[in-house]
Design an enzyme around this catalytic site. Structure first.
Site, mmCIF file in Angstrom:
data_model
loop_
_atom_site.group_PDB
_atom_site.id
_atom_site.type_symbol
_atom_site.label_atom_id
_atom_site.label_comp_id
_atom_site.label_asym_id
_atom_site.label_seq_id
_atom_site.Cartn_x
_atom_site.Cartn_y
_atom_site.Cartn_z
ATOM 1 N N GLY A 17 -4.214 -26.448 -6.992
ATOM 2 C CA GLY A 17 -5.548 -26.570 -6.684
ATOM 3 C C GLY A 17 -6.519 -25.435 -7.369
ATOM 4 N N GLY A 19 -10.333 -23.819 -6.155
ATOM 5 C CA GLY A 19 -11.479 -24.155 -5.321
ATOM 6 C C GLY A 19 -12.297 -22.735 -5.093
ATOM 7 N N GLY A 20 -13.091 -22.608 -4.076
ATOM 8 C CA GLY A 20 -13.880 -21.553 -4.065
ATOM 9 C C GLY A 20 -13.202 -20.214 -4.076
ATOM 10 C CG MET A 21 -10.954 -19.077 -0.771
ATOM 11 S SD MET A 21 -9.535 -19.261 0.539
ATOM 12 C CE MET A 21 -8.941 -17.596 0.427
ATOM 13 C CG ASP A 132 -15.335 -24.045 3.461
ATOM 14 O OD1 ASP A 132 -16.409 -24.803 3.600
ATOM 15 O OD2 ASP A 132 -14.992 -23.976 2.440
#
Length: 285
Positions: A17, A19-21, A132
């Site tokens: 994945g 994502g934002g992190m 989140d």
């Protein structure tokens, strides 16, 4: 990340994945156990202040334990490519499960409701806020929810907000006061719990779809579509989705946390009984 690449002592098997992190990969530790390795956003590597803040946060994250959270196992935020290692939860996201099989019912929904509440109790008990919680941050493992990406979301988003001037969050799940620029508190996580439970029970976001501005407006006015939420859950979900943080129940008062009543977790947010129906507040202009 490339297969067989090494991040610290961890050997990457596959990317799972982005994502934002940052990038998330399935990897093996030195004993051959599967873990999730997250190489954090490049802004962290460039920002010494943010990195020191995250190091303190990781020390607290290591204290969070429970079957419904993906615990932090290791981290090296001083590396050239800062990374975080968590327990690998093998399953599908709640969003994927609902999309493919429809809303959860009966015991399946009850396990989700209680598991998410226990996850928040574990996170809040360590003095942290998830910020989140949403269907894509919940992995379903043999019918039990496992919450991922907890704790760091607030600090990473604060760094990106400083650098980009753009608010970060998922419309319909991030509490309205956070979207207004206020600090995220445990009450914000309870709002996200209510929105995620409503999605699981109905198969749709409680504040609808469309432009972000329209979704935010419905959130601020408390206009959630909860048709399809089981009757026994409806009062609690309604209270959790109140646009007023003080009117939401504490995480310790949610189903699954009955034994925490009166504890430090229960006190993390003021527990106020669900208010009688009233006119929603006027939207901002």
């Amino acid at each position: 990340m490339r297969v067989d690449e090494r991040i610290g002592p961890y050997r990457v098997l596959e990317e799972i994945g982005v994502g934002g992190m940052g990038e998330v990969s399935l990897a093996l530790d030195g004993a051959g156990r599967a873990v999730a390795v997250k190489v954090l956003h490049p802004t962290v590597a460039r920002d010494a202040v943010a990195r020191r803040r995250l190091e303190r946060e990781v020390a607290a994250l290591r204290l969070v334990r429970g079957p419904n959270v993906a615990e932090v196992l290791d981290a090296d935020l001083g590396a050239r490519r800062p990374y975080l290692v968590t327990r690998y939860a093998q399953g599908r996201t709640l969003a994927e499960v609902v999309r493919e099989h429809g809303p959860l019912r009966g015991e399946d929904l009850d396990r989700l409701v209680r598991g998410l509440a226990r996850a928040l109790a574990a996170i809040h008990g360590a003095g942290l806020v998830h910020r989140d919680l949403k269907p894509t941050n919940v992995i379903m493992v043999d019918g039990e929810p496992v919450v991922i990406d907890f704790g760091l979301a607030h600090h990473l988003d604060a760094t990106r907000l400083t650098l980009t001037g753009t608010a970060i969050g998922t419309p319909g799940y991030l509490a309205p006061e956070v979207l207004d620029g206020l600090r995220a508190t445990p009450a914000a996580d309870v709002f996200s719990w209510g929105a995620t439970v409503a999605f699981a029970a109905t198969g749709r976001p409680p504040f609808g779809a469309g432009p972000s501005q329209a979704v935010f407006s419905r959130m601020e006015r408390g206009r959630a579509d909860l048709s399809g939420v089981p009757r026994e859950l409806l009062p609690l979900v309604k209270a959790a989705l109140s646009p007023v943080p003080a009117r939401r129940p504490a995480a310790g008062a949610l189903p699954g946390n009955e034994d925490l009543a009166g504890s430090a977790v229960d006190a993390a947010t003021e527990h106020v009984p669900a208010p009688p129906p009233e006119e929603p507040p006027e939207p901002r202009r």
